[in-house]
Design a protein around this motif. Structure first.
Motif, short mmCIF file in Angstrom:
data_model
loop_
_atom_site.label_atom_id
_atom_site.label_comp_id
_atom_site.label_asym_id
_atom_site.label_seq_id
_atom_site.Cartn_x
_atom_site.Cartn_y
_atom_site.Cartn_z
N GLY A 56 5.77 -53.48 -23.83
CA GLY A 56 4.85 -52.51 -23.27
C GLY A 56 3.81 -52.14 -24.30
N ALA A 57 3.34 -50.91 -24.23
CA ALA A 57 2.31 -50.46 -25.16
C ALA A 57 2.91 -50.19 -26.54
CB ALA A 57 1.67 -49.18 -24.63
N ASP A 58 2.07 -50.32 -27.56
CA ASP A 58 2.46 -49.87 -28.89
C ASP A 58 2.31 -48.36 -28.93
OD1 ASP A 58 3.12 -52.07 -30.72
OD2 ASP A 58 1.12 -52.80 -30.21
N ALA A 59 3.44 -47.66 -29.03
CA ALA A 59 3.36 -46.20 -29.10
C ALA A 59 2.59 -45.77 -30.34
CB ALA A 59 4.76 -45.60 -29.10
N ASN A 60 2.75 -46.54 -31.43
CA ASN A 60 2.04 -46.23 -32.66
C ASN A 60 2.13 -47.46 -33.57
OD1 ASN A 60 1.03 -45.30 -35.10
ND2 ASN A 60 2.01 -43.32 -34.95
N ARG A 61 1.02 -48.13 -33.76
CA ARG A 61 1.04 -49.36 -34.57
C ARG A 61 1.27 -49.06 -36.04
NH1 ARG A 61 -4.14 -52.65 -32.66
NH2 ARG A 61 -3.19 -54.30 -33.90
N GLN A 62 0.91 -47.86 -36.49
CA GLN A 62 1.20 -47.50 -37.88
C GLN A 62 2.70 -47.41 -38.09
OE1 GLN A 62 -1.12 -47.09 -40.51
NE2 GLN A 62 0.77 -47.13 -41.71
N TYR A 63 3.41 -46.93 -37.09
CA TYR A 63 4.89 -46.89 -37.16
C TYR A 63 5.44 -48.29 -37.36
CZ TYR A 63 9.63 -46.84 -35.13
OH TYR A 63 10.97 -47.03 -34.89
N ALA A 69 14.59 -45.17 -37.27
CA ALA A 69 13.94 -46.27 -36.55
C ALA A 69 14.98 -47.18 -35.90
CB ALA A 69 13.05 -47.06 -37.51
N GLU A 70 16.09 -47.40 -36.60
CA GLU A 70 17.15 -48.23 -36.02
C GLU A 70 17.77 -47.55 -34.81
OE1 GLU A 70 19.39 -51.57 -35.43
OE2 GLU A 70 17.74 -51.30 -36.85
N MET A 71 17.91 -46.24 -34.86
CA MET A 71 18.40 -45.53 -33.67
C MET A 71 17.41 -45.68 -32.51
SD MET A 71 21.30 -44.40 -34.64
CE MET A 71 21.40 -45.78 -35.80
N ARG A 72 16.14 -45.73 -32.82
CA ARG A 72 15.13 -45.89 -31.77
C ARG A 72 15.23 -47.24 -31.08
NH1 ARG A 72 11.57 -42.60 -30.81
NH2 ARG A 72 10.30 -44.25 -29.88
N SER A 73 15.77 -48.23 -31.76
CA SER A 73 15.92 -49.55 -31.13
C SER A 73 16.88 -49.51 -29.95
CB SER A 73 16.39 -50.58 -32.16
OG SER A 73 17.76 -50.40 -32.49
N GLU A 117 8.06 -38.40 -17.45
CA GLU A 117 8.42 -37.45 -18.51
C GLU A 117 9.51 -38.03 -19.40
OE1 GLU A 117 9.52 -33.86 -16.56
OE2 GLU A 117 7.47 -33.38 -15.89
N ARG A 118 10.46 -38.71 -18.79
CA ARG A 118 11.53 -39.32 -19.58
C ARG A 118 11.00 -40.43 -20.48
NH1 ARG A 118 16.85 -38.66 -18.61
NH2 ARG A 118 17.45 -37.10 -17.06
N ASN A 119 10.07 -41.23 -19.97
CA ASN A 119 9.48 -42.28 -20.78
C ASN A 119 8.75 -41.68 -21.97
OD1 ASN A 119 6.80 -44.21 -21.19
ND2 ASN A 119 8.65 -45.37 -20.75
N LEU A 120 7.98 -40.63 -21.73
CA LEU A 120 7.25 -39.97 -22.81
C LEU A 120 8.20 -39.37 -23.83
CD1 LEU A 120 4.57 -38.96 -24.01
CD2 LEU A 120 4.76 -36.95 -22.53
N ALA A 121 9.29 -38.76 -23.37
CA ALA A 121 10.24 -38.11 -24.28
C ALA A 121 10.84 -39.11 -25.26
CB ALA A 121 11.34 -37.43 -23.48
N LEU A 122 11.08 -40.33 -24.81
CA LEU A 122 11.69 -41.35 -25.67
C LEU A 122 10.75 -41.81 -26.78
CD1 LEU A 122 13.48 -43.47 -22.93
CD2 LEU A 122 14.61 -42.21 -24.77
N TYR A 123 9.45 -41.68 -26.57
CA TYR A 123 8.48 -42.20 -27.54
C TYR A 123 7.64 -41.10 -28.21
CZ TYR A 123 9.65 -46.80 -25.80
OH TYR A 123 10.34 -47.94 -25.48
N ASP A 163 8.12 -38.82 -30.33
CA ASP A 163 8.26 -38.57 -31.77
C ASP A 163 7.39 -39.47 -32.63
OD1 ASP A 163 9.39 -37.12 -33.89
OD2 ASP A 163 10.86 -38.69 -34.26
N ILE A 164 7.04 -40.66 -32.12
CA ILE A 164 6.25 -41.58 -32.95
C ILE A 164 4.81 -41.71 -32.49
CG2 ILE A 164 8.29 -42.89 -33.65
CD1 ILE A 164 7.32 -45.12 -31.72
N LEU A 165 4.42 -41.01 -31.43
CA LEU A 165 3.02 -41.02 -31.01
C LEU A 165 2.15 -40.42 -32.11
CD1 LEU A 165 3.34 -39.95 -27.27
CD2 LEU A 165 3.04 -42.26 -28.19
N GLU A 166 0.89 -40.81 -32.14
CA GLU A 166 0.01 -40.41 -33.24
C GLU A 166 -0.04 -38.91 -33.45
OE1 GLU A 166 -3.85 -42.13 -32.97
OE2 GLU A 166 -3.11 -44.18 -32.87
N ASP A 167 0.01 -38.14 -32.38
CA ASP A 167 -0.08 -36.69 -32.50
C ASP A 167 1.14 -36.06 -33.18
OD1 ASP A 167 -2.51 -36.79 -31.27
OD2 ASP A 167 -1.80 -36.14 -29.30
#
Length: 688
Positions: free
Chosen positions: A302-309, A107-111, A66-72, A74-78
């Motif tokens: 790891g995986a690309d959460a969203n390549r468009q991002y 995006a810089e904060m996401r780094s 759940e924590r891993n999902l929460a971090l990403y 916001d940028i998942l396709e949905d």
């Protein structure tokens, strides 16, 4: 700066960011933005505390997921269409002037995700302080003057952030590359229980079904199979030194690149490298502007959460890119290499595990995204060239090597287990058989003045490739006989073409290059230089040309044809067709599945003066072209620091003929099958 000072700065920043969530300075749209980003930054702080308190070991696996999902999330396709990291959404909500800039800030904060997992407190502090400073500028200007701040004043804050901390980033990146001690990823690989999926979440990278299924699949393979995979990979690395007459005993560090899920193979590889006297250095694929992020992954990831991002943010450096900034980056990189001069000299080169089979990505070009101006593009090309030259002063090309191997990921489809098994077989084909067949091809090509390549069906290829003429055919050759060492799997002969007289159109109906799809890619050459190019990806021709210029020409105005090769790995080609995944194969394997052509530097870039020999003892003399020959008089004009292979698959090939000096035409491939006497064995996989 000591740890206590950093903790104090962190606490002050977190306290201020907590209050930002609740404050109202008067502009609702921007208040909403800053509150949303503040929530994410506080999620980073919550993650830091969780990790510091041993949460990865104590928490239930469901909480960790759940924590891993929460971090990403916001940028998942949905969710991306309504995310402030999306320049289009940010511009719609905040206005065109600030939209892309504030999307970058988020995006810089996401780094910080990677930094918090690695415990790099300084990296967290400086980004939190950047966020607080920009918020304060908006808050002050609105409350004092009832308006938004000037765009340039906010851009300058970002500029000075990037400039001020360029030295910190440069030293860190060089250290990560050449210093193996106390490596974050190596500690996970060597110490984790690789049968427990929990270890995948210790990186902080996004974990998708690809990584989970890959890790489970790898855990179920016999140790013998793991050994075969790793031993092929590391032996190719070692043979790269042996065959090029380079002294591996002088080296101490091998840099490993891999995708999460392959740790069991990498663990065995590390053990193999240690037997060679090499320790592993592994860094995280960069996400921060300070570390030059790219849509092309390197290091561990790891995986690309969203390549468009990733695509939307690939040119964010345009916010800060100018001549002074480029000079600053070069200066601090020079200082960093001086600090680690000894370690750089002991660096042996990269060992890369690529993956393929990910879902197709069709990028959308958004006008709201930051784009480099023509002047900035030229500046970045020049900077990249100088940065490459600087690195080569400390890591001598003639003393280092590399290896690359590739495996599929589960996303390729239900064929994954069977295809994986076939790829292992392809990676371990009998190189002696290929060596002898390829020598037969080379013996014909060495008598040629040029080669003719013509496509069939919808393929419009019509090329004439000029071949270097030999002075002493008994001792010289124009083509390298490439067996499975640095470039796994086996299967090609290649040369650096003569540019003058190399003319025509290279066309492929569909190709994937570095994960990007090109439809009806056509490149026109005139005397070996790119004259024109197009594809059918977008409705507007200018967008097609911009797409190619950015991602194949790497912003250069033109490039030479740096390589002509004939791929001979029909086994790989048949496997790809068998599973219907030929368009998913990486160029590493695809280049062995037909004739291919590289645009950019030659395969011998910066190593032209080294003597290289084929297994038959002949020296390879076609290592230069008319552009690379400028290296002694105009080195800045000799290299482009890129090399992109484009393959014509056998089923799109009508003919590949060698035209001898007397005008005689010798067929090598006709209608996608090898017809040169002595190469018949290459057609066996087609029959089988």
């Amino acid at each position: 700066m000591n740890y206590e000072e950093l903790r104090e700065r962190l606490e002050l920043s977190v306290e201020r960011i907590c209050s930002i969530r609740e404050e109202h300075f008067g502009c609702a749209a921007f208040e909403e933005y800053f509150a949303a980003v503040a929530e994410f930054v506080l999620l980073i702080e919550d993650t830091r505390v969780f990790l510091e308190e041993g949460g990865l070991e104590k928490a239930d696996i469901s909480e960790i997921k759940e924590r891993n999902l929460a971090l990403y999330q916001d940028i998942l396709e949905d969710h991306y269409e309504e995310s402030y990291t999306n320049p289009a959404y940010a511009s719609a909500r905040l206005g065109g002037e600030f939209g892309a800039l504030l999307a970058f800030l988020y995006a810089e904060m996401r780094s910080m995700i990677g930094f918090v997992y690695e415990g790099r407190l300084m990296e967290l502090v400086i980004r939190m302080e950047l966020f607080v400073e920009i918020y304060a500028a908006f808050d002050y200007e609105w409350q004092e003057n009832g308006r938004l701040p000037e765009y340039e004043s906010i851009r300058k804050i970002i500029y000075w952030f990037a400039s001020d901390y360029a030295d910190v980033a440069a030293e860190q990146r060089v250290k990560e590359m050449v210093v193996p001690e106390d490596n974050f990823a190596v500690n996970i690989i060597m110490n984790a229980d690789l049968t427990d999926e929990r270890y995948l979440y210790a990186y902080g990278e996004y974990v998708s079904e690809n990584e989970l299924i890959t890790a489970k699949f790898m855990a179920g393979l016999p140790q013998e199979t793991i050994n075969t995979m790793a031993d092929t990979y590391t032996e190719g690395y070692r043979m790269g030194f042996v065959l090029a007459n380079k002294d591996l005993s002088k080296k101490k560090t091998a840099q490993i690149h891999y995708r999460l899920g392959f740790e069991r193979m990498i663990r065995r590889a590390i053990e193999n490298f240690e037997k060679m006297g090499l320790s592993p250095a592994i860094y995280r694929s960069p996400a921060s502007i300070l570390y030059n992020p790219s849509i092309y992954k390197s290091g561990f990831y790891g995986a690309d959460a969203n390549r468009q991002y990733d695509f939307d943010h690939k040119d964010d450096k345009g916010l800060v890119l100018d001549k002074v900034y480029c000079s600053r980056k070069l200066e601090v990189q020079h200082t960093a290499y001086e600090i680690y001069k000894r370690e750089a000299g002991e660096y042996a080169g990269p060992a890369v595990v690529e993956t393929f089979g990910e879902r197709e990505f069709d990028p959308v070009i958004k006008p709201e995204s930051i784009r480099l101006t023509d002047e900035q593009s030229a500046m970045w090309v020049e900077y990249s060239s100088q940065a490459g030259e600087l690195q080569r002063k400390y890591i001598l090309p003639e003393e280092r090597s590399f290896t690359i191997i590739a495996f599929p990921v589960p996303e390729i489809g239900d064929c994954f287990p069977e295809l994986f098994e076939d790829i292992i077989r392809i990676n371990t084909l009998d190189y002696m058989l290929y060596r002898d067949i390829q020598q037969t091809i080379i013996d014909t090509l060495d008598r040629a003045a040029y080669c003719e390549i013509k496509g069939k069906g919808d393929n419009r290829t019509d090329l004439k490739i000029s071949i270097k003429q030999l002075q002493d055919p008994d001792k010289e050759t124009a083509f390298e006989n490439c067996v499975a060492d640095v470039n796994i799997p086996v299967g090609e002969v290649f040369t650096s073409p003569v540019l003058k007289g190399t003319n025509g159109i290279l066309h492929v109906t569909k190709v994937f290059l570095e994960g990007l799809e090109y439809r009806n890619l056509a490149i026109t050459f005139e005397d070996g230089m790119i004259k024109d190019y197009t594809c059918d990806n977008f409705a507007r021709e200018e967008e097609n040309q911009a797409f190619i210029k950015e991602n194949i020409l790497f912003r250069h105005k033109t490039l030479p044809i740096g390589e002509f090769a004939i791929g001979t790995n029909t086994t790989a080609y048949v496997a790809a067709k068998k599973y219907g995944v030929e368009d998913k194969f990486p160029i590493l394997i695809a280049e062995k599945m037909g004739p291919h052509f590289a645009v950019g530097d030659t395969c011998y870039s910066h190593e032209e003066d080294m003597k290289v020999y084929n297994p038959d003892g002949k020296e390879i003399v076609a290592k230069d072209n008319e552009v690379s020959e400028l290296r002694t008089v105009k080195p800045a004009k000799a290299y482009f620091n890129c090399h992109t292979d484009i393959t014509i698959p056998y089923d799109e090939l009508a003919a590949l003929n060698a035209v001898l000096n007397d005008g005689t035409s010798v067929e090598i491939i006709r209608d996608g099958r090898f017809v040169l006497s002595g190469t018949e064995e290459l057609n066996r996989p087609f029959a089988e």
